[in-house]
Design an enzyme around this catalytic site. Structure first.
Site, PDB file in Angstrom:
ATOM      1  N   CYS A  76      22.534 -19.596  16.269  1.00 22.15           N
ATOM      2  CA  CYS A  76      23.206 -18.759  17.260  1.00 22.15           C
ATOM      3  C   CYS A  76      24.498 -18.247  16.632  1.00 22.15           C
ATOM      4  CB  CYS A  76      23.491 -19.552  18.529  1.00 22.15           C
ATOM      5  SG  CYS A  76      24.405 -18.633  19.783  1.00 22.15           S
ATOM      6  N   GLY A  77      24.578 -16.948  16.397  1.00 16.76           N
ATOM      7  CA  GLY A  77      25.742 -16.388  15.714  1.00 16.76           C
ATOM      8  C   GLY A  77      27.008 -16.466  16.540  1.00 16.76           C
ATOM      9  N   ASN A 108      13.518 -13.377  20.670  1.00 16.93           N
ATOM     10  CA  ASN A 108      14.650 -12.654  21.235  1.00 16.93           C
ATOM     11  C   ASN A 108      14.369 -11.162  21.064  1.00 16.93           C
ATOM     12  OD1 ASN A 108      16.565 -15.088  21.507  1.00 16.93           O
ATOM     13  ND2 ASN A 108      16.017 -15.135  19.344  1.00 16.93           N
ATOM     14  N   ARG A 129      15.234 -15.626  24.346  1.00 14.94           N
ATOM     15  CA  ARG A 129      14.225 -16.595  24.767  1.00 14.94           C
ATOM     16  C   ARG A 129      14.925 -17.873  25.242  1.00 14.94           C
ATOM     17  NH1 ARG A 129      11.846 -19.380  19.189  1.00 14.94           N
ATOM     18  NH2 ARG A 129      13.901 -19.731  18.282  1.00 14.94           N
ATOM     19  N   CYS A 180      24.697 -11.387  21.766  1.00 12.73           N
ATOM     20  CA  CYS A 180      23.893 -12.315  20.961  1.00 12.73           C
ATOM     21  C   CYS A 180      24.229 -12.063  19.504  1.00 12.73           C
ATOM     22  CB  CYS A 180      22.403 -12.110  21.221  1.00 12.73           C
ATOM     23  SG  CYS A 180      21.322 -13.070  20.134  1.00 12.73           S
TER      24      CYS A 180
END
Length: 274
Positions: free
Chosen positions: A81-82, A184, A203, A211
């Protein structure tokens, strides 16, 4: 039971410090924490744990102290997760656990390097791997896109359609044979003036305000749509602006990360949530 709350361009997270790997972080507790009525409310949970104390998970890299154990709001574990990585790094700095320069952090998607520069956190996201063409569907309308792996799977669809008008209250349709574990999905405007706009359905979460890995996938797809494979673009998300650089061997995500609050969870609540 300490916690912090933070966000990266309004993609928000509960941060749980667990340096020695002692928390029993069940999927049910993750779901309860992320619930915006009966919990703290978040798009996901970031458990801050020393990699050597992780327990189940990838084997520890001896040169990397910290591991970002990221869980989606539905309780499932995710590879990367960035935006979460930037908030994770901000938390480490807050606790005095982050050294100077480029600091490596472990994830299920591999080791990522972070650099803090004032309000901005930059994450070396590694190479984005472009896969097959695919199609997302929203309310019966098809949107061609390309698969992009940024440590987790994405389907990035560059479209001339008005992305603000799309109904992303439900997961977009996709080809399950191409994405057997879910995906995603990003809807991206073509490049104009060095930037793109993006909306994303994640997702296990739903539509989020931003995101981090999705912005990388969006920029990779938008550059290819414009006939380029490298470059830097700004990305407008509903939660704010980010910047992504695509280079020959890697991608770099730049953006803010904010810690909003620190507190303690009630022990009775934690026990009941499990």
């Amino acid at each position: 039971m300490r916690f912090s709350k933070g966000h990266g361009t309004e993609n928000d997270f509960v941060v749980l410090p667990d340096p020695d790997g002692e928390l029993d972080l069940t999927p049910a507790r993750v779901v309860a924490l992320c619930d915006r009525r009966r919990g703290l409310g978040a798009d996901g949970v970031l458990r801050v744990v020393r990699w050597a104390k992780l327990g189940d998970g990838p084997a520890a890299d001896p040169g990397v102290e910290w591991f970002m154990d990221y869980r989606n709001a539905d309780g499932s574990a995710a590879e990367m997760c960035g935006n979460g990585m930037r908030v994770f790094a901000r938390y480490l700095a807050h606790e005095g656990w982050l050294g100077g320069g480029a600091v490596p952090i472990g994830t299920r998607g591999g080791v990522r390097s972070v650099v803090l520069d004032g309000a901005e956190v930059s994450v070396d996201m590694g190479p984005a791997v472009v896969g097959e063409a695919g199609t997302a569907s929203v309310e019966g309308e098809a949107f061609p896109g390309i698969a992009v792996d940024v440590g987790n799977p994405h389907l990035a669809c560059v479209t001339e359609a008005a992305i603000d008008a799309l109904d992303l209250s439900r997961p977009p349709g996709h080809d399950p044979s191409l994405f057997p574990h879910g995906v995603n999905v990003e809807f991206v405007s073509p490049v104009e003036g060095g930037e793109v706009a993006m909306r994303v359905h994640e997702r296990g979460v739903g539509e989020t305000r931003s995101c981090g890995t999705g912005t990388v996938a969006a920029v990779v797809a938008a550059l290819r749509h414009a006939g380029r494979e490298t470059g830097t673009l700004a990305v407008r998300t509903p939660g704010g602006r980010l910047r992504v650089t695509v280079e020959g061997g890697t991608t770099v995500l730049h953006g803010p990360a904010v810690l909003v609050a620190h507190g303690e969870l009630a022990p009775d609540w934690w026990a009941a949530a499990g």
